[in-house]
Structure formats: C-alpha cells, structure tokens
Scaffold this active site. Sequence first.
Site, PDB file in Angstrom:
ATOM      1  NE  ARG A 296     -13.592 -63.359 -65.098  1.00  0.00           N
ATOM      2  CZ  ARG A 296     -14.297 -64.352 -65.549  1.00  0.00           C
ATOM      3  NH1 ARG A 296     -14.256 -65.579 -64.735  1.00  0.00           N
ATOM      4  NH2 ARG A 296     -14.468 -64.511 -67.026  1.00  0.00           N
ATOM      5  CE1 TYR A 436     -12.334 -53.261 -66.309  1.00  0.00           C
ATOM      6  CE2 TYR A 436     -10.991 -52.349 -68.008  1.00  0.00           C
ATOM      7  CZ  TYR A 436     -11.485 -52.444 -66.476  1.00  0.00           C
ATOM      8  OH  TYR A 436     -10.842 -51.548 -65.609  1.00  0.00           O
ATOM      9  CD  GLU A 437      -9.975 -58.815 -66.992  1.00  0.00           C
ATOM     10  OE1 GLU A 437     -10.244 -60.144 -66.925  1.00  0.00           O
ATOM     11  OE2 GLU A 437      -9.030 -58.231 -67.680  1.00  0.00           O
ATOM     12  N   GLY A 438     -14.979 -60.132 -68.295  1.00  0.00           N
ATOM     13  CA  GLY A 438     -16.042 -61.061 -68.176  1.00  0.00           C
ATOM     14  C   GLY A 438     -17.443 -59.846 -67.549  1.00  0.00           C
ATOM     15  CD  GLN A 443     -17.423 -62.184 -63.790  1.00  0.00           C
ATOM     16  OE1 GLN A 443     -17.141 -62.894 -62.711  1.00  0.00           O
ATOM     17  NE2 GLN A 443     -16.500 -62.314 -64.985  1.00  0.00           N
TER      18      GLN A 443
END
Length: 586
Positions: A296, A436-438, A443
């Site tokens: 992240r 992506y990555e949340g 977030q």
Amino acid sequence: MASYTPPVADIAFLLEEVFDFDDLMQALPGYEDVNAELAVSVLDEGGKFCAGVLEPLNRPGDEEGCRLENGLVSTPKGIAEAYKAFVEAGWAGLSGDPEYGGQGLPRAVQILLDEMLSSANLSFGLFPGLTRGAAEAIAHHASPELKATYLPKMISGEWTGAMALTEASAGTDLGLLTTKAEPVGDGSYRIKGTKIFISSGDQDFGGNIVHLILARLPDAPKGVKGISLFLAPKFLLREDGSLGARNGMSVGALEHKMGIHAQPTCVMNYDGAIGWLVGEPGRGLNAMFTMMNAERLFVGIQGLGIAEAATQKATGYARERLQGRSPDGSRGPVAIIEHPDVRKMLLTGRSISDACRALAIWTAMQMDISARHPDAAVRREADELVALLTPVVKAAFTDFGFETAVTSQQVFGGHGYIREWGMEQFVRDARITQIYEGTNGVQAMDLVSRKLPMADGAVASRFFSIIRHDLQAAAQTPAARAIAEASEQALGRLERTTQSLLAARDEPTAAGAAATDYLRLFALVSCGWMWARMAEKAAVGDTPLHRRKLAAARFFAERVLPQAIGLEAALANGPGSLMELEADLF
C-alpha cells in the site's frame, strides 16, 4: 520534447536541508555509515537507470503488451533484459536484509528509488515492488527453513514474488475466498483454487516465482479467521536448491486491462500446487497484511511517480507550445506557459508532487525508526505513526497522482488525447493505483474506523501535535509564515472534524459517509505541513530551486489548501443526504 528527468536536486534538498536525515541515521544502529550525500549519490545512479533504460521501454511496452501462448507468458520486448540488468546492478536488493544478501539501505532511499521507477515505467516497477513485499512477509512470518531457502534469491531479485489473494467472488471481503489447502502429511500442502488479478503472476525472466497464497485448511471456520497463508513456488526445488519440476500451477488467462499493459496480470490456477504454511494456521490474513501494508505504501509512491512524470512532460510542452497572445495582448503567439490557467494546472501538479515526496520521506524515516531505534517506546510510537499514515499515503497519493495525470493531459489539449505524447498512458496507468491493494474508499474507511480510534485517538492527537509544533516554528520565518498560518488553520479544521468522528463512532453510517472527504482533508493538512517545513528552509537560499519552492508553497497555501474549508463544511453535514434515498430509487 525532453524525457523524464529524475528529481535528484529536489531529493537532495529534502534530505540535506529539510529533514535531519544525517542525525537520524547516526541514531539508528546499522545506519551509522549512511548520510544524505551517500543517499543522493545512490539515487542519482538509480535515476540514470530509470531514465536511460526503463523510460524508453514505457510506451513500446504499453503498445505491445504481454502475451500468453501455450501456457507461457511473454513480456514486451526489452523488459526481461532490463530486469536482468536491474538485478545485476544490485537495485533489487537496495533495502534488503544484509543477512540474506541485501544492501540494507534505509527505507527513505528505497522509497525514492520506487518513485523514479514508477515515473519511468510503472509496469516494470511492480516486479521488484511485489517481490520485496513478499520477501517482507516471509521474513516476518515464515519458518527459518523457508527464510533460508527463499529470501536470498528473492532479495537479490533472481527470483520474483507475487501475492495471490483475490478470487472472482472474494475481493475486499476475503472471508469469502474458497481456495483450499490439503495437508500432504510431510509438512507440505496441496493448494487448489483459482485467483484473479495476480500481478507478476508469471514472467519470462527465468528463475523462480514465489507465490504467497491465501487458502483454507480442511474444516477451517468461515470468514477471515479460517484463512491461512501458504508459499508455493512456480518450480519445486531439488535437494541442492536448483530449480526442479514445475509446480501444479498455471496461467489460465491474462487480464485485459485499461493500463499497465507491460505488467502480466494473471488468472492463476492452482491445481494441487505444493506449498508450505507461512505463519500460524488461521492467521494468514495477519501474515499477509505485512505484505499488503508494504504494498500500500509502494502503491502510494506509484501515484507520486506518475504525478511527477506527468507534470514534467506538461511543463516541457507548455514551454514549447505557441498559442494565443500574452495576457496583456501585446505579444503573440506566446508559449502557453504564459497563460494563467495553464500555470494553475502546472503549479497544482508541482505543489502536490513536491509535498507528497516530502511526506513520503518523513513516513519512511518513521519506518526506519520503528525497525532500528534502540528505544522500544520510540519504536512503538514510530510504528503507530506509520500505521496511521499508511492509508493516507496509499489513497491520497494515488488520488493526487490520477488528478495530476488528467490535469497534465489537459495542458496538451488535443495532443494529450492521442498516444504520441504519452499523456493518455499516464492517465490509464495511474487509474489502477486507486483500485488495487485495497480501493481508496477502503483505505479511507481504514483510516476513520481503525486508525483514528487507536489508543482512543491518542496517536492522531500526537501526530497533530507534531504538525502544530513545526508550523509554529516555521511561522517565525517571514517567507514561510503564509503557508504555516494557512496550514495551522486547516489543522484546526482537521482536529475539529476528528473529534466529531470519534464522538460519532457508534453511529453506523457516520464513518462511511465521512471517510473519503476526511482522508483528503487529512492529506491536505499533511502536505501543508510539509510545505511549511520546505518554505522555512528554502527561505535561506537563493538558487532557482529555492525560489521555486517558495513560489509553490505560496500557491499551495492560496489555491490548494482552501479545499479544507469546503471539506470541513461537507463533513459537518453528516450522512443524512447520503442515506435518505431508498436504494431502488437510484
């Protein structure tokens, strides 16, 4: 038009003048020989590799894309050779643990190299970035045997890494995943299932590919508590450590994507792949979060890299493109950089990029403190600040990066919409970083629902106190007073909003309704803080760089930071207008 220029002078300004980088290195065991001069010299060489080798491959790689033929993935022309050169030059192991062959340089140096990689070739940067994240998860959670077997070659870059989380029906809610891991009886497991959206799932560089896979053991409970983490290599190893038979995994398809075309994003089929447990059974998500949090922060830096590269290209074009008359009508045609609206677009990108880079370095320094400081209490406090800032860096930097890419494209007018100038690729590539990555909404929820309530709000309060202290110090310098005072006013808005959110934490829709606006307010205040610190130091110099910093600080104070007023007003209105309309009336 000029190609990408690594921002080494800006980096040097931050490390040598703005932050106490040398003093911090002296205080951290193992970093005593590291200083700003060394860091800048290393990054200067890294920048040359990015600009000279990777940036020329960016557009051709986007146009050619990856291919899947007879089960084999091919990356675009030149990518495999560039990766091998990257590894041979030692860049893959820059911040890696020396115990396993890494160079052990600080996080700040790594993050700044990641920015340049992302500016030059976002698709390429994912290969080493994902490998480093996988190595961190293994280092923190795997058995000594797995560490000894896999970390040396992953840290060197000879082997790459991938994370396999997402399934067709399990994205953000990983509790829904169905991939299974059956014990073989010898300590290994057979993994069966299909994962989608797996970046760097396969490649043609040679070597091994180490997959970290979330799966369920037999009779595991439903939900996230039933998830375990497994390591499965593309090739099984012989007793001497050399590559042996192909493991039971294959690429079912390559995703057809909006951007990052030179990055093989795979559908991975695990057909009884042999793997080994990483960490404790049922605590796979905990182990994977080591990698996810690292990624992240890395993705946030991708947003910064795109913003920097797009702003550079837009500025170069604006200096050369002749259109219209000067604002007073006396000359024409003039370079479009003379037009106020074009200047506003360029200064917005520049003021965002410079502030985000500064905040990235500050965050990286906290990561180094949390890893190496001799005082456990200091390590804990630094770790808490990193946790607080991780969703902010990921979401805000990528939002800003996409916005800057779009604004920079606008500078080009119609030329920005065609492929020739490369601006439309920045827009397409930057878009994934918000997803992506949340996703950035996730977030923001993490910030509001998990990070703000840490220690009943004490971590956020301590962060705000650090900001206020620095703003009050910067306000004593006349040239920095405007940005310091504007930032302190915005900080007051952030603190009031924070208290309101903490007070409303039991209201079911309050956090979700506030999350994204709150994160942006948090990020703007943090950027204003960084600008106050930069302006304070720039005031004592008289180089073109120092004058540019002061001008950008004033612009940020007058034209960007006022967004805080509207954000506070929106947040004060609460969730009512979001929730009153019935779903079937949308």
